[in-house]
Design an enzyme around this catalytic site. Structure first.
Site, PDB file in Angstrom:
ATOM      1  N   GLU A 238     -18.794 -28.454  37.681  1.00  0.00           N
ATOM      2  CA  GLU A 238     -17.920 -28.447  39.157  1.00  0.00           C
ATOM      3  C   GLU A 238     -16.921 -27.469  38.662  1.00  0.00           C
ATOM      4  O   GLU A 238     -16.341 -27.082  37.650  1.00  0.00           O
ATOM      5  CB  GLU A 238     -17.325 -30.042  38.676  1.00  0.00           C
ATOM      6  CG  GLU A 238     -17.567 -31.070  38.727  1.00  0.00           C
ATOM      7  CD  GLU A 238     -18.048 -31.119  40.112  1.00  0.00           C
ATOM      8  OE1 GLU A 238     -17.814 -30.473  41.361  1.00  0.00           O
ATOM      9  OE2 GLU A 238     -19.459 -31.771  40.391  1.00  0.00           O
TER      10      GLU A 238
ATOM     11  N   CYS B 202      -8.873 -29.132  40.615  1.00  0.00           N
ATOM     12  CA  CYS B 202      -9.275 -27.888  41.274  1.00  0.00           C
ATOM     13  C   CYS B 202      -9.605 -27.909  42.200  1.00  0.00           C
ATOM     14  O   CYS B 202     -10.124 -27.244  42.994  1.00  0.00           O
ATOM     15  CB  CYS B 202     -10.479 -28.263  40.756  1.00  0.00           C
ATOM     16  SG  CYS B 202     -10.796 -30.341  40.465  1.00  0.00           S
TER      17      CYS B 202
END
Ligand code: NAP
Length: 684
Positions: free
Chosen positions: A257, A296
């Site tokens: 990720e 994020c």
């Protein structure tokens, strides 16, 4: 006295001896802790996980592991006030900490519950239905998933020191795989505190979890194909780690990720004055300021119709002006600090790159008014909004991630251009589309879906209960293609399967039934002298079968059923109209009559171990039943799921209704709750 963080290796705490790095309070610059992993034997840690943790976890069923997660979540929940105190030092406000700490605990709870509802009380997960791959049915296939026998190395980013660890641990432990957790150093003091509480709880078996505060040394050199690496952080580090020779040579499962230039698109219909316009502005401001933009999933690119551009910028600027920045311990502060001064310097450099593609319309990289804080010591930064005029593919706006309270606004002409701009981010974790027009929603959502792991479609109908653009949910996948890392985490049971090997078993139905503890079509059955409804949970065996008496359907059955239920559909009531229907040769029995009559055939009515019928699954009517047809039922115990600590278990019955020619007219699973045998009672 500054505390040295400890690692937890081979079930012992270990203090790093040398080369400790200083971890600083994001708010005032004070040293909070020291971190060093020097002296750790990484090969031995991996071995310990494989030899001690893995076998201990694999002995437990999914349900037992799920209950372990629940107990762990409850234990941590009772101690969370200490985590909140530490979280403030990372620059987090109380709502920020809630997302990290309570969000992490919620993930454990969700997996604890899903593990017991969606996985069997067994050590093997039987995935999907059997595939009948032979003409005669004596050779079939079935996918199963079993835990990998290695260790999951879980490397986390600094922005969610608690959630980041727990969202990876929950599916991994539920899968039966031990983990080595490596938090990002700058906020590892919070991760270490949560981890310490997990160890103190004594809930996890030995070797199930280990912790590295500091670097990972030569750990990657000792990975094998049974290990998994789950990484969250920058694209640069992900590339370096996923191209490690050992990862490549051993085909180590690697999920990443990474960065993401997430976007939010305002629909052309959602102009000023509409509820959607208001929702859009709120969402952008929230995403810019929550966690000081260090998320994020935060909205980096606000893509808005040209004709509403001025209004969007004006409203965003007004709302950002109301954001109070400063000491995150104060309740009146809306936005705290970035995680470190280094991080702030990096964000400022990125802002300079982005500003070159447009102009800053709100905030200053160098100045911010603060409540009860010192900008020279703490990593504070003003929210910064940039109007980006250059929207071409090579513009910095589609390349540069400023991991802070920074967003760009980009105009678009028509919906097709909005989709093109959104996808220029080269793959993102999350996008949102804010529109009151469902046709526009469809065009944009499906147009951007190939480039995004998650798409929130927001309008006035779902706004009140929406969890928002930036919040990954344990039920849904988190991850995205391309620059987002190409990985996938969570997503309910999908996340568990990342830690398991999917294997295609092929063989005879009876053999596969015995391997999987689930009756497969064509497998041997055993006729039982006692009706299955008279058997307690423990006394039932997969494959136990009863063949019922039969019933010949009459026109009177059909008419009485129609009258009773009010279902007078012409195919049951009107011979001529039924004949005109391409599927029928005349009046047919109601499918629900057939199923109801079948229950009358297989049920044994007196009080007994069967407590309740809680549903049917996969019901299909495969052939019409006409007056004069004779039906009977094959009723087979297909799967048993014991409920830990409860007086009953779930039993699934494979049910097939056949006509006088042996043809299947309906097939389905009946779901029942069956009592366990009371202690001291005689088995049959
Ligand atoms: P980073 O430098 O890549 O660090 C991430 C993690 O990797 C940290 O635990 C770090 O440990 C570790 N690491 C660094 N070099 C390593 C090496 N050679 N071997 C093993 N581990 C190593 O990322 P960051 O700058 O801290 O994090 C910010 C970035 O993460 C942002 O770009 C953001 O977009 C991304 N992020 C993504 C997600 C997501 O879910 N997709 C979530 C949060 C953040 P040390 O701290 O000890 O160096």
């Amino acid at each position: 006295m500054v505390r040295s963080l400890e690692s937890y290796a081979q079930d012992r705490w270990h203090a790093g001896a040398r080369d400790a790095i200083e971890l600083r309070n994001a708010v005032n610059g004070d040293v909070v802790a020291l971190a060093s992993s020097s002296g750790l034997d990484f090969a031995a840690m991996l071995e310990h996980g494989r030899r001690v943790g893995g076998p201990a976890l694999r002995k437990l069923t999914f349900h037992q592991r799920a209950l372990m997660l629940k107990a762990l979540a409850q234990f941590l929940d009772e101690r969370k006030s200490q985590f909140y105190t530490l979280s403030t030092a990372t620059g987090a406000t109380r709502p920020d900490s809630r997302g990290d700490i309570d969000g992490g605990l919620a993930t454990l709870f969700v997996y604890a519950s899903k593990g017991r509802r969606e996985l069997p009380n067994d050590t093997v997960y039987v995935e999907g239905a059997a595939e009948i791959v032979s003409r005669g049915g004596s050779f079939i296939g079935q996918h199963v998933c079993v835990p990998l026998e290695g260790v999951a190395v879980q490397i986390n980013a600094y922005n969610f020191p608690c959630w980041g660890m727990l969202e990876k641990l929950a599916p991994c432990l539920l899968a039966g795989v031990p983990a080595i957790v490596k938090p990002a150093s700058s906020t590892a003091y919070l991760t270490e505190a949560v981890f310490r509480a997990m160890v103190e709880s004594g809930i996890l078996p030995p070797g199930a979890v280990q912790l590295v505060c500091g670097g990972l040394g030569d750990l990657f050199d000792h990975l094998t194909c049974q290990d998994v690496v789950a990484f969250t952080g920058s694209a640069g580090t992900a590339l370096k780690l996923r191209s490690h020779p050992r990862v490549l040579a051993q085909s180590v499962r690697f999920t990443a990720e990474t960065d993401s230039l997430n976007c939010s698109v305002l629909g052309p219909d959602a102009g000023p004055g509409t509820p959607e316009f208001e929702l859009y502005v709120k969402e952008v401001v929230r995403e810019m300021t929550a966690k000081a933009g260090q998320k994020c999933t935060a909205i980096r690119r606000a893509i808005v119709p040209e004709r509403h551009l001025a209004a969007v910028i004006e409203t965003l600027c007004a709302r950002l002006a109301a954001v109070r920045v400063g000491n995150p311990a104060l309740a009146e502060v809306d936005m705290g600090a970035l995680a470190s001064l280094e991080q702030r310097a990096q964000v400022r450099a990125r802002v300079a790159e982005l500003a070159a593609a447009g102009e800053i319309v709100y905030g200053s990289p160098e100045h911010v008014d603060l409540l009860d804080a010192d900008a020279a010591r703490g990593a504070f930064l003003s929210p910064i909004l940039i109007h980006c005029r250059d929207r071409d593919a090579d513009s910095a706006v589609h390349r540069v991630e400023a991991f802070g309270p920074v967003s760009t606004v980009i105009g678009y002409g028509d919906v097709a251009e909005a989709v093109t701009i959104a996808n220029l981010g080269q793959g993102s974790l999350a996008a949102s589309v804010v529109t009151g027009d469902d046709q526009i929603a469809r065009t944009i959502a499906l147009g951007i879906a190939p480039w995004h792991g998650r798409v929130l479609v927001l309008n006035r109908d779902c706004a009140k209960e929406s969890t928002g653009h930036g919040v990954p949910l344990p039920h849904l996948v988190h991850g995205g293609p391309g620059r987002a890392g190409g990985g996938e985490e969570m997503g309910g049971v999908r996340g568990v399967l990342h830690y398991m090997q999917r294997t295609a078993l092929q063989g005879s139905p009876t053999t596969l039934t015995r391997i999987c503890n689930r009756w497969m079509p064509g497998a041997a059955t055993s006729a039982t002298p006692v009706h299955p409804f008279r058997r307690f949970f423990e006394e039932l065996n997969v494959g136990d079968t009863t063949h019922t008496a039969t019933h010949t359907v009459t026109i009177d059955d059909i008419e009485r059923f129609a009258k009773l239920t009010g279902d007078e559909f012409y195919a049951h009531m009107d011979e001529e109209a039924a004949r005109a229907n391409p599927f029928f040769d005349g009046r047919v029995a109601h499918g629900y009559f057939v199923v109801s009559r079948a229950a009358g055939l297989f049920v044994d009515p007196a009080p007994g171990p069967v407590l309740a019928n809680y549903g049917l699954e996969n019901l299909r009517f495969t052939k019409p039943v006409y007056p004069g047809d004779t039906i009977g039922v094959r009723f087979t115990c297909k799967q048993k799921t014991a409920r830990e600590g409860e007086g009953h278990g779930e039993v699934r019955w494979d049910t097939e209704i056949r006509n006088q020619n042996g043809e299947t007219v309906a097939a389905y699973d009946v779901l029942t709750m069956v009592a366990r045998r009371p202690l001291g009672s005689d088995p049959h």
